[in-house]
Motif scaffolding. Structure first.
Motif, short mmCIF file in Angstrom:
data_model
loop_
_atom_site.label_atom_id
_atom_site.label_comp_id
_atom_site.label_asym_id
_atom_site.label_seq_id
_atom_site.Cartn_x
_atom_site.Cartn_y
_atom_site.Cartn_z
N ILE A 49 0.82 -1.23 0.00
CA ILE A 49 0.00 0.00 0.00
C ILE A 49 0.85 1.27 0.00
N PHE A 50 2.15 1.12 0.11
CA PHE A 50 3.03 2.27 0.14
C PHE A 50 3.65 2.52 -1.23
N PRO A 51 3.90 3.78 -1.56
CA PRO A 51 4.62 4.05 -2.80
C PRO A 51 6.00 3.38 -2.76
N ALA A 78 1.37 0.65 12.42
CA ALA A 78 0.00 1.17 12.31
C ALA A 78 -0.01 2.68 12.06
N TYR A 79 0.93 3.40 12.65
CA TYR A 79 0.98 4.85 12.45
C TYR A 79 1.41 5.19 11.03
N CYS A 80 2.28 4.37 10.45
CA CYS A 80 2.68 4.56 9.05
C CYS A 80 1.50 4.32 8.12
N VAL A 81 0.72 3.28 8.41
CA VAL A 81 -0.47 2.98 7.61
C VAL A 81 -1.46 4.13 7.73
N ARG A 82 -1.65 4.64 8.94
CA ARG A 82 -2.57 5.76 9.14
C ARG A 82 -2.13 6.97 8.32
N LEU A 83 -0.84 7.28 8.36
CA LEU A 83 -0.32 8.42 7.60
C LEU A 83 -0.54 8.19 6.11
N ARG A 84 -0.21 7.00 5.63
CA ARG A 84 -0.34 6.69 4.21
C ARG A 84 -1.79 6.81 3.76
N LEU A 85 -2.71 6.23 4.53
CA LEU A 85 -4.11 6.26 4.14
C LEU A 85 -4.71 7.66 4.22
N ASP A 116 16.03 5.51 19.11
CA ASP A 116 14.86 4.66 18.85
C ASP A 116 14.50 4.70 17.37
N GLU A 117 13.95 3.60 16.88
CA GLU A 117 13.49 3.53 15.49
C GLU A 117 11.99 3.83 15.43
N THR A 118 11.62 5.02 15.87
CA THR A 118 10.23 5.43 15.90
C THR A 118 9.82 5.95 14.53
N VAL A 119 8.80 5.32 13.97
CA VAL A 119 8.31 5.73 12.66
C VAL A 119 6.80 5.96 12.74
N PRO A 120 6.23 6.74 11.87
CA PRO A 120 6.90 7.42 10.78
C PRO A 120 7.67 8.64 11.27
N THR A 121 8.82 8.82 10.70
CA THR A 121 9.61 10.02 10.93
C THR A 121 9.64 10.76 9.61
N VAL A 122 9.15 11.98 9.62
CA VAL A 122 9.06 12.78 8.41
C VAL A 122 10.09 13.90 8.50
N ALA A 125 12.73 19.88 5.13
CA ALA A 125 13.79 20.89 5.12
C ALA A 125 14.89 20.57 6.13
N GLY A 126 15.26 19.30 6.22
CA GLY A 126 16.34 18.88 7.10
C GLY A 126 15.95 18.72 8.56
N ARG A 127 14.71 18.93 8.89
CA ARG A 127 14.27 18.82 10.28
C ARG A 127 13.31 17.64 10.44
N ALA A 128 13.59 16.76 11.40
CA ALA A 128 12.80 15.54 11.60
C ALA A 128 11.60 15.79 12.50
N HIS A 129 10.49 15.17 12.14
CA HIS A 129 9.25 15.24 12.92
C HIS A 129 8.75 13.81 13.09
N THR A 130 8.62 13.37 14.33
CA THR A 130 8.22 12.00 14.62
C THR A 130 6.71 11.89 14.74
N ASN A 131 6.14 10.97 13.98
CA ASN A 131 4.71 10.69 13.97
C ASN A 131 3.88 11.97 13.90
N PRO A 132 4.11 12.78 12.88
CA PRO A 132 3.34 14.03 12.78
C PRO A 132 1.91 13.76 12.34
N ASP A 133 1.07 14.74 12.58
CA ASP A 133 -0.31 14.68 12.16
C ASP A 133 -0.37 14.65 10.62
#
Length: 145
Positions: A49-51, A78-85, A116-122, A125-133
């Motif tokens: 389901i992911f590109p 599950a959070y990656c699936v939620r973001l993707r959907l 930690d390998e917390t995903v999704p990490t977006v 512009a070079g700045r990481a955001h963990t599990n963003p809305d």
């Protein structure tokens, strides 16, 4: 590669076994519903389901060129699936990195999340955001060319 497909494969096998048992006991309608539920769960936990994922270095290069965010993810999240959907068709505009297939991507995620390998990490512009809305990611994508 095997690790990525193991959870969906196990879901399909368990669903098939349970459906076969229900069908044998005389509940073909229940068996069909159970099998469909397990197939949907397997699809949601698969990379299908992911590109198409790219390597971390390639995603960073592309992001620098076009300004689009990079999403670090892994199958079964599950959070990656939620973001993707929630992103819908817009998800194809992002650069996706499967950290199970790319160790360099896992290193980026660990560096951004205190080991930690917390995903999704977006990364925007070079700045990481963990599990963003997902709505926030959609807005970031709207600002990219």
């Amino acid at each position: 590669m095997t690790r990525v497909w193991l959870p969906p494969l196990l879901l399909v096998l368990c669903g098939a076994a349970l459906a076969a048992e229900l069908a044998r006991d005389g509940g073909p309608a229940q068996a069909t519903v159970v099998l469909l539920v397990f197939l949907l769960l397997a699809a949601a936990n698969s990379p299908l389901i992911f590109p198409k994922s790219v390597k971390a270095r390639e995603a960073q290069r592309r992001s620098a060129a076009d300004g689009r965010p990079v999403v670090y993810w892994r199958p079964g999240c599950a959070y990656c699936v939620r973001l993707r959907l929630r992103l819908g068709r817009r998800a194809r505009r992002l650069h996706w990195v499967d950290i199970r297939r790319d160790p360099a991507g896992a290193v980026v995620v660990r560096a951004a999340n205190g080991g930690d390998e917390t995903v999704p990490t977006v990364v925007v512009a070079g700045r990481a955001h963990t599990n963003p809305d997902p709505d926030w990611v959609r807005r970031q994508l709207a600002g990219a060319p």
